[in-house]
Scaffold this motif. Structure first.
Motif, PDB file in Angstrom:
ATOM      1  N   ALA A   3       0.833  -1.207   0.000  1.00 19.28           N
ATOM      2  CA  ALA A   3       0.000   0.000   0.000  1.00 19.28           C
ATOM      3  C   ALA A   3       0.867   1.256   0.000  1.00 19.28           C
ATOM      4  CB  ALA A   3      -0.933  -0.009   1.205  1.00 19.28           C
ATOM      5  N   ALA A   4       1.977   1.228   0.732  1.00 23.52           N
ATOM      6  CA  ALA A   4       2.890   2.383   0.766  1.00 23.52           C
ATOM      7  C   ALA A   4       3.486   2.640  -0.617  1.00 23.52           C
ATOM      8  CB  ALA A   4       3.997   2.153   1.797  1.00 23.52           C
ATOM      9  N   PHE A   5       3.837   1.571  -1.338  1.00 19.40           N
ATOM     10  CA  PHE A   5       4.357   1.725  -2.706  1.00 19.40           C
ATOM     11  C   PHE A   5       3.283   2.292  -3.618  1.00 19.40           C
ATOM     12  CE2 PHE A   5       7.291  -2.140  -1.914  1.00 19.40           C
ATOM     13  CZ  PHE A   5       8.145  -1.354  -1.180  1.00 19.40           C
ATOM     14  N   ALA A   6       2.055   1.768  -3.508  1.00 17.98           N
ATOM     15  CA  ALA A   6       0.947   2.253  -4.339  1.00 17.98           C
ATOM     16  C   ALA A   6       0.686   3.733  -4.058  1.00 17.98           C
ATOM     17  CB  ALA A   6      -0.310   1.431  -4.077  1.00 17.98           C
ATOM     18  N   ALA A   7       0.739   4.124  -2.794  1.00 18.74           N
ATOM     19  CA  ALA A   7       0.519   5.525  -2.424  1.00 18.74           C
ATOM     20  C   ALA A   7       1.625   6.410  -2.993  1.00 18.74           C
ATOM     21  CB  ALA A   7       0.447   5.663  -0.906  1.00 18.74           C
ATOM     22  N   TRP A   8       2.856   5.916  -3.008  1.00 17.41           N
ATOM     23  CA  TRP A   8       3.988   6.692  -3.540  1.00 17.41           C
ATOM     24  C   TRP A   8       3.790   6.982  -5.028  1.00 17.41           C
ATOM     25  CZ3 TRP A   8       7.846   9.544  -1.875  1.00 17.41           C
ATOM     26  CH2 TRP A   8       8.856   9.904  -2.778  1.00 17.41           C
ATOM     27  N   TYR A   9       3.261   6.016  -5.772  1.00 10.94           N
ATOM     28  CA  TYR A   9       3.074   6.191  -7.209  1.00 10.94           C
ATOM     29  C   TYR A   9       1.711   6.769  -7.568  1.00 10.94           C
ATOM     30  CZ  TYR A   9       7.469   3.839  -7.799  1.00 10.94           C
ATOM     31  OH  TYR A   9       8.804   3.530  -7.753  1.00 10.94           O
ATOM     32  N   SER A  10       1.026   7.371  -6.598  1.00  4.97           N
ATOM     33  CA  SER A  10      -0.270   7.994  -6.856  1.00  4.97           C
ATOM     34  C   SER A  10      -0.142   9.513  -6.794  1.00  4.97           C
ATOM     35  CB  SER A  10      -1.298   7.526  -5.818  1.00  4.97           C
ATOM     36  OG  SER A  10      -1.048   8.139  -4.574  1.00  4.97           O
ATOM     37  N   LYS A  11      -1.229  10.211  -7.092  1.00  7.66           N
ATOM     38  CA  LYS A  11      -1.240  11.669  -6.995  1.00  7.66           C
ATOM     39  C   LYS A  11      -1.149  12.143  -5.557  1.00  7.66           C
ATOM     40  CE  LYS A  11      -4.011  12.268 -11.147  1.00  7.66           C
ATOM     41  NZ  LYS A  11      -5.317  12.690 -11.674  1.00  7.66           N
ATOM     42  N   ALA A  12      -1.400  11.256  -4.614  1.00  9.20           N
ATOM     43  CA  ALA A  12      -1.389  11.608  -3.187  1.00  9.20           C
ATOM     44  C   ALA A  12      -0.006  11.444  -2.556  1.00  9.20           C
ATOM     45  CB  ALA A  12      -2.402  10.753  -2.439  1.00  9.20           C
ATOM     46  N   PRO A  69       3.049   7.248   2.247  1.00 13.07           N
ATOM     47  CA  PRO A  69       3.693   6.865   0.989  1.00 13.07           C
ATOM     48  C   PRO A  69       5.186   6.613   1.195  1.00 13.07           C
ATOM     49  CG  PRO A  69       2.286   8.777   0.668  1.00 13.07           C
ATOM     50  CD  PRO A  69       2.369   8.537   2.147  1.00 13.07           C
ATOM     51  N   ALA A  70       5.722   5.571   0.554  1.00 12.56           N
ATOM     52  CA  ALA A  70       7.137   5.230   0.687  1.00 12.56           C
ATOM     53  C   ALA A  70       7.667   4.682  -0.629  1.00 12.56           C
ATOM     54  CB  ALA A  70       7.337   4.190   1.786  1.00 12.56           C
ATOM     55  N   GLN A  71       8.937   5.017  -0.932  1.00 18.30           N
ATOM     56  CA  GLN A  71       9.594   4.476  -2.117  1.00 18.30           C
ATOM     57  C   GLN A  71       9.991   3.033  -1.840  1.00 18.30           C
ATOM     58  OE1 GLN A  71      12.778   7.340  -2.541  1.00 18.30           O
ATOM     59  NE2 GLN A  71      11.787   8.183  -4.353  1.00 18.30           N
ATOM     60  N   ALA A  72      10.383   2.322  -2.882  1.00 15.57           N
ATOM     61  CA  ALA A  72      10.735   0.913  -2.743  1.00 15.57           C
ATOM     62  C   ALA A  72      11.960   0.692  -1.855  1.00 15.57           C
ATOM     63  CB  ALA A  72      10.992   0.313  -4.116  1.00 15.57           C
ATOM     64  N   ASP A  73      12.847   1.668  -1.756  1.00 20.79           N
ATOM     65  CA  ASP A  73      14.076   1.484  -0.975  1.00 20.79           C
ATOM     66  C   ASP A  73      13.994   2.011   0.456  1.00 20.79           C
ATOM     67  OD1 ASP A  73      13.926   4.087  -1.780  1.00 20.79           O
ATOM     68  OD2 ASP A  73      16.029   4.276  -2.335  1.00 20.79           O
ATOM     69  N   GLU A  74      12.804   2.372   0.917  1.00 17.20           N
ATOM     70  CA  GLU A  74      12.659   2.846   2.297  1.00 17.20           C
ATOM     71  C   GLU A  74      11.491   2.155   2.962  1.00 17.20           C
ATOM     72  OE1 GLU A  74      10.123   6.898   2.151  1.00 17.20           O
ATOM     73  OE2 GLU A  74      12.028   6.999   1.091  1.00 17.20           O
ATOM     74  N   GLU A  75      11.544   2.086   4.271  1.00 21.67           N
ATOM     75  CA  GLU A  75      10.469   1.470   5.033  1.00 21.67           C
ATOM     76  C   GLU A  75       9.281   2.440   5.124  1.00 21.67           C
ATOM     77  OE1 GLU A  75      10.211  -1.595   6.528  1.00 21.67           O
ATOM     78  OE2 GLU A  75      12.023  -2.046   5.390  1.00 21.67           O
ATOM     79  N   PRO A  76       8.041   1.949   5.154  1.00 26.14           N
ATOM     80  CA  PRO A  76       6.883   2.824   5.309  1.00 26.14           C
ATOM     81  C   PRO A  76       6.987   3.615   6.619  1.00 26.14           C
ATOM     82  CG  PRO A  76       6.185   0.635   4.658  1.00 26.14           C
ATOM     83  CD  PRO A  76       7.660   0.559   4.936  1.00 26.14           C
ATOM     84  N   GLY A  77       6.647   4.884   6.566  1.00 29.74           N
ATOM     85  CA  GLY A  77       6.720   5.739   7.748  1.00 29.74           C
ATOM     86  C   GLY A  77       8.077   6.369   7.954  1.00 29.74           C
ATOM     87  N   GLU A  78       9.085   5.940   7.197  1.00 29.50           N
ATOM     88  CA  GLU A  78      10.428   6.464   7.315  1.00 29.50           C
ATOM     89  C   GLU A  78      10.564   7.728   6.468  1.00 29.50           C
ATOM     90  OE1 GLU A  78      14.217   4.632   5.352  1.00 29.50           O
ATOM     91  OE2 GLU A  78      13.730   3.467   7.133  1.00 29.50           O
TER      92      GLU A  78
END
Length: 79
Positions: free
Chosen positions: A19-28, A67-76
């Motif tokens: 979900a964090a990856f999906a949020a990163w690649y969204s408008k949000a 939102p988080a990129q693939a190389d970071e933990e969610p919330g970081e």
């Protein structure tokens, strides 16, 4: 998308990360927390005549994540 061929329950940590990856690649992407809907593939359909990318979800659940990129933990915080 999280593949689950055995249809066992997916661990919450896996759902949060996806979900964090999906949020990163969204408008949000810039929002502090984003609600992401998830469901089984069988519950997704495209309405006839709808524009590309628009789908209907019959049954879904929501999860709020940062939102988080693939190389970071969610919330970081990003570097």
């Amino acid at each position: 998308m999280v593949r689950n061929p055995d249809e066992v329950e997916v661990p919450r940590s896996v759902l949060e990360r996806a979900a964090a990856f999906a949020a990163w690649y969204s408008k949000a992407r810039g929002a502090p927390r984003v609600e992401v809907h998830y469901c089984h593939a069988r519950d997704v359909s495209k309405p006839r005549g709808a524009p590309a990318g628009l789908v209907e979800l019959r049954r879904w659940k929501g999860i709020k994540v940062a939102p988080a990129q693939a190389d970071e933990e969610p919330g970081e915080e990003p570097i």
